[in-house]
Scaffold this active site. Structure first.
Site, PDB file in Angstrom:
ATOM      1  N   CYS A  52       0.837  -1.199   0.000  1.00 62.15           N
ATOM      2  CA  CYS A  52       0.000   0.000   0.000  1.00 62.15           C
ATOM      3  C   CYS A  52       0.879   1.259   0.000  1.00 62.15           C
ATOM      4  O   CYS A  52       1.850   1.342  -0.747  1.00 62.15           O
ATOM      5  CB  CYS A  52      -0.961  -0.048   1.186  1.00 62.15           C
ATOM      6  SG  CYS A  52      -2.396   1.040   1.071  1.00 62.15           S
ATOM      7  N   THR A  53       0.575   2.232   0.843  1.00 59.48           N
ATOM      8  CA  THR A  53       1.353   3.471   0.862  1.00 59.48           C
ATOM      9  C   THR A  53       2.670   3.342   1.622  1.00 59.48           C
ATOM     10  O   THR A  53       3.390   4.330   1.785  1.00 59.48           O
ATOM     11  CB  THR A  53       0.529   4.619   1.468  1.00 59.48           C
ATOM     12  OG1 THR A  53       0.063   4.233   2.766  1.00 59.48           O
ATOM     13  CG2 THR A  53      -0.658   4.968   0.580  1.00 59.48           C
TER      14      THR A  53
END
Length: 231
Positions: free
Chosen positions: A103-104
Protein backbone atom coordinates in the site's frame (compact mmCIF):
# COMPACT_ATOMS: atom_id res chain seq x y z
CA UNK A 1 18.74 -24.14 6.04
CA UNK A 2 19.06 -20.91 8.03
CA UNK A 3 15.82 -19.17 8.91
CA UNK A 4 14.87 -16.26 6.73
CA UNK A 5 14.55 -13.14 8.85
CA UNK A 6 11.54 -11.08 7.74
CA UNK A 7 10.62 -7.80 9.40
CA UNK A 8 7.49 -5.67 9.22
CA UNK A 9 7.79 -2.08 10.38
CA UNK A 10 4.71 -1.26 12.45
CA UNK A 11 3.80 2.12 13.90
CA UNK A 12 0.83 3.96 15.42
CA UNK A 13 -2.01 4.25 12.89
CA UNK A 14 -0.62 1.53 10.60
CA UNK A 15 -3.21 -0.22 8.41
CA UNK A 16 -3.45 -3.59 10.10
CA UNK A 17 -4.31 -5.59 6.97
CA UNK A 18 -1.29 -4.12 5.20
CA UNK A 19 0.67 -6.01 7.86
CA UNK A 20 -1.39 -9.08 8.65
CA UNK A 21 -2.29 -10.18 5.11
CA UNK A 22 1.36 -10.53 4.08
CA UNK A 23 2.33 -11.74 7.57
CA UNK A 24 -0.12 -14.66 7.25
CA UNK A 25 1.54 -15.73 4.01
CA UNK A 26 5.17 -15.26 5.00
CA UNK A 27 4.88 -16.87 8.42
CA UNK A 28 3.65 -20.21 7.03
CA UNK A 29 6.93 -21.87 5.92
CA UNK A 30 8.97 -23.34 8.80
CA UNK A 31 12.14 -21.64 7.57
CA UNK A 32 10.85 -18.08 8.04
CA UNK A 33 10.87 -15.99 11.19
CA UNK A 34 8.74 -12.87 11.10
CA UNK A 35 9.37 -9.84 13.31
CA UNK A 36 7.15 -6.85 14.09
CA UNK A 37 9.41 -3.82 14.54
CA UNK A 38 8.88 -0.55 16.37
CA UNK A 39 10.68 1.85 18.70
CA UNK A 40 9.49 0.03 21.83
CA UNK A 41 7.79 -3.25 22.76
CA UNK A 42 4.53 -1.80 24.07
CA UNK A 43 1.39 -2.41 21.98
CA UNK A 44 0.63 0.05 19.21
CA UNK A 45 -2.86 0.79 17.92
CA UNK A 46 -3.60 0.42 14.24
CA UNK A 47 -5.70 2.76 12.13
CA UNK A 48 -8.62 0.41 12.71
CA UNK A 49 -8.19 0.25 16.49
CA UNK A 50 -6.55 -3.19 16.57
CA UNK A 51 -3.62 -3.51 18.97
CA UNK A 52 -0.42 -4.96 17.56
CA UNK A 53 2.50 -6.12 19.70
CA UNK A 54 6.02 -5.35 18.48
CA UNK A 55 8.50 -8.20 18.89
CA UNK A 56 11.76 -6.30 18.35
CA UNK A 57 12.83 -2.67 18.41
CA UNK A 58 14.61 -0.55 15.84
CA UNK A 59 17.79 -0.88 17.90
CA UNK A 60 17.81 -4.64 18.54
CA UNK A 61 16.31 -5.87 15.29
CA UNK A 62 18.55 -8.49 13.67
CA UNK A 63 19.82 -8.07 10.12
CA UNK A 64 16.85 -8.81 7.88
CA UNK A 65 16.61 -10.80 4.69
CA UNK A 66 13.35 -8.96 3.94
CA UNK A 67 12.19 -5.59 5.23
CA UNK A 68 8.54 -4.77 4.61
CA UNK A 69 6.89 -1.40 5.18
CA UNK A 70 3.08 -1.27 5.36
CA UNK A 71 0.97 1.82 4.80
CA UNK A 72 -0.98 3.75 7.38
CA UNK A 73 -3.58 6.38 8.11
CA UNK A 74 -2.90 9.97 9.08
CA UNK A 75 -0.08 8.82 11.38
CA UNK A 76 1.95 7.70 8.38
CA UNK A 77 2.74 11.32 7.57
CA UNK A 78 4.78 11.50 10.79
CA UNK A 79 6.67 8.33 9.87
CA UNK A 80 7.63 9.78 6.49
CA UNK A 81 9.47 12.53 8.35
CA UNK A 82 10.82 10.39 11.22
CA UNK A 83 14.60 10.33 10.85
CA UNK A 84 15.05 7.45 13.30
CA UNK A 85 12.74 5.23 11.25
CA UNK A 86 14.17 6.34 7.91
CA UNK A 87 17.74 5.71 9.09
CA UNK A 88 16.70 2.23 10.29
CA UNK A 89 15.31 1.41 6.85
CA UNK A 90 18.45 2.72 5.18
CA UNK A 91 20.67 0.59 7.45
CA UNK A 92 18.65 -2.57 6.89
CA UNK A 93 18.53 -2.00 3.14
CA UNK A 94 22.29 -2.35 2.84
CA UNK A 95 22.20 -6.11 3.49
CA UNK A 96 18.54 -7.05 2.94
CA UNK A 97 17.81 -9.45 0.11
CA UNK A 98 14.48 -7.75 -0.62
CA UNK A 99 13.21 -4.26 0.25
CA UNK A 100 9.44 -4.25 0.08
CA UNK A 101 6.20 -2.48 0.90
CA UNK A 102 2.44 -2.81 0.86
CA UNK A 103 0.00 0.00 0.00
CA UNK A 104 1.35 3.47 0.86
CA UNK A 105 4.33 1.92 2.63
CA UNK A 106 6.14 2.57 -0.65
CA UNK A 107 5.92 6.29 0.17
CA UNK A 108 7.88 5.64 3.38
CA UNK A 109 10.51 3.72 1.42
CA UNK A 110 10.68 6.63 -1.02
CA UNK A 111 11.05 9.08 1.87
CA UNK A 112 14.06 7.03 2.96
CA UNK A 113 15.52 7.38 -0.56
CA UNK A 114 15.09 3.67 -1.30
CA UNK A 115 12.75 3.72 -4.32
CA UNK A 116 14.15 6.47 -6.53
CA UNK A 117 15.14 4.92 -9.86
CA UNK A 118 12.84 1.94 -9.30
CA UNK A 119 9.41 0.98 -10.52
CA UNK A 120 6.87 0.54 -7.73
CA UNK A 121 3.19 0.62 -6.88
CA UNK A 122 0.90 1.75 -4.06
CA UNK A 123 -2.78 2.30 -3.31
CA UNK A 124 -4.45 3.77 -6.41
CA UNK A 125 -5.45 7.00 -4.63
CA UNK A 126 -1.80 7.88 -3.89
CA UNK A 127 -0.08 7.09 -7.18
CA UNK A 128 0.45 10.75 -8.06
CA UNK A 129 1.97 11.45 -4.66
CA UNK A 130 4.35 8.50 -4.96
CA UNK A 131 5.43 9.82 -8.36
CA UNK A 132 6.18 13.20 -6.74
CA UNK A 133 8.87 11.39 -4.72
CA UNK A 134 10.79 10.40 -7.85
CA UNK A 135 9.37 6.88 -8.24
CA UNK A 136 8.25 5.36 -11.53
CA UNK A 137 4.74 4.30 -10.57
CA UNK A 138 3.28 1.20 -12.22
CA UNK A 139 -0.47 0.61 -11.71
CA UNK A 140 -0.22 -3.11 -11.00
CA UNK A 141 -1.22 -5.33 -8.09
CA UNK A 142 2.41 -6.32 -7.42
CA UNK A 143 5.52 -4.78 -8.98
CA UNK A 144 8.99 -6.37 -8.93
CA UNK A 145 12.00 -4.29 -9.90
CA UNK A 146 15.29 -5.98 -9.06
CA UNK A 147 15.17 -6.47 -5.27
CA UNK A 148 12.26 -4.08 -4.69
CA UNK A 149 8.85 -5.74 -4.40
CA UNK A 150 5.83 -3.53 -3.81
CA UNK A 151 2.14 -4.25 -3.42
CA UNK A 152 -0.80 -2.00 -4.22
CA UNK A 153 -3.63 -1.23 -1.81
CA UNK A 154 -4.40 -3.14 1.40
CA UNK A 155 -5.70 -6.55 0.19
CA UNK A 156 -2.86 -6.82 -2.32
CA UNK A 157 -0.77 -7.85 0.69
CA UNK A 158 -1.84 -11.45 0.05
CA UNK A 159 -0.77 -11.34 -3.61
CA UNK A 160 2.39 -9.51 -2.60
CA UNK A 161 3.14 -12.10 0.09
CA UNK A 162 2.66 -15.04 -2.25
CA UNK A 163 4.80 -13.39 -4.93
CA UNK A 164 7.58 -12.70 -2.45
CA UNK A 165 7.32 -16.18 -0.97
CA UNK A 166 7.77 -17.63 -4.46
CA UNK A 167 10.97 -15.63 -4.83
CA UNK A 168 12.25 -16.66 -1.40
CA UNK A 169 11.20 -20.30 -1.16
CA UNK A 170 10.09 -21.38 -4.61
CA UNK A 171 6.80 -21.63 -6.43
CA UNK A 172 5.78 -24.94 -4.83
CA UNK A 173 5.96 -23.49 -1.32
CA UNK A 174 4.01 -20.41 -2.41
CA UNK A 175 1.31 -22.57 -4.01
CA UNK A 176 1.06 -24.76 -0.92
CA UNK A 177 0.64 -21.62 1.20
CA UNK A 178 -2.09 -20.38 -1.11
CA UNK A 179 -3.88 -23.70 -0.76
CA UNK A 180 -3.53 -23.66 3.02
CA UNK A 181 -5.16 -20.22 3.07
CA UNK A 182 -7.82 -21.32 0.55
CA UNK A 183 -7.05 -18.14 -1.32
CA UNK A 184 -9.36 -18.24 -4.34
CA UNK A 185 -10.86 -14.74 -4.56
CA UNK A 186 -14.46 -14.40 -5.69
CA UNK A 187 -15.54 -10.93 -4.49
CA UNK A 188 -19.28 -10.25 -4.30
CA UNK A 189 -18.89 -6.95 -6.17
CA UNK A 190 -16.76 -5.82 -9.09
CA UNK A 191 -15.77 -2.56 -7.42
CA UNK A 192 -12.22 -3.22 -6.27
CA UNK A 193 -10.49 -0.69 -8.53
CA UNK A 194 -11.39 2.79 -9.79
CA UNK A 195 -11.56 1.30 -13.28
CA UNK A 196 -14.27 -1.22 -12.35
CA UNK A 197 -16.21 0.70 -9.68
CA UNK A 198 -19.07 2.95 -10.72
CA UNK A 199 -18.04 6.62 -11.08
CA UNK A 200 -20.32 7.70 -8.22
CA UNK A 201 -18.64 5.16 -5.91
CA UNK A 202 -15.20 6.49 -6.84
CA UNK A 203 -16.35 10.08 -6.25
CA UNK A 204 -17.89 9.24 -2.88
CA UNK A 205 -14.80 7.43 -1.63
CA UNK A 206 -12.47 10.14 -2.90
CA UNK A 207 -14.50 12.78 -1.09
CA UNK A 208 -14.55 10.69 2.09
CA UNK A 209 -10.79 10.25 1.93
CA UNK A 210 -9.96 13.86 1.06
CA UNK A 211 -8.70 14.80 4.58
CA UNK A 212 -6.26 11.87 4.46
CA UNK A 213 -5.17 12.70 0.91
CA UNK A 214 -4.59 16.33 1.89
CA UNK A 215 -2.56 15.35 4.98
CA UNK A 216 -0.39 13.04 2.92
CA UNK A 217 0.04 15.70 0.23
CA UNK A 218 1.48 18.19 2.72
CA UNK A 219 4.05 15.66 3.93
CA UNK A 220 4.74 14.42 0.39
CA UNK A 221 5.59 17.93 -0.80
CA UNK A 222 7.88 18.46 2.19
CA UNK A 223 9.58 15.11 1.65
CA UNK A 224 10.01 15.75 -2.08
CA UNK A 225 11.66 19.09 -1.32
CA UNK A 226 14.05 17.44 1.14
CA UNK A 227 14.97 14.75 -1.35
CA UNK A 228 15.72 17.39 -3.99
CA UNK A 229 18.04 19.17 -1.56
CA UNK A 230 19.95 15.93 -0.91
CA UNK A 231 20.39 15.38 -4.63
Amino acid sequence: MDQLQIGFLIYPDVIQLDVTAAYQVLAFPPNTRVHLIWKHLSPIVSNEGLSLMPTVTLTNCPPLDVICVPGGGVGQAKIMGDREVLHFLQRQSVSAQYITSVCTGSMILAAAGLLQGYRATCHWAFREQLAMLGVEVIPQRVVIDRNRVTGAGVTSGIDFGLTLLGLLCGEAVAKMTQLMMEYSPAPPFNAGTPETAAPEIVRSLTQLGKPLLDTFLIQTKETAAQLRLKN
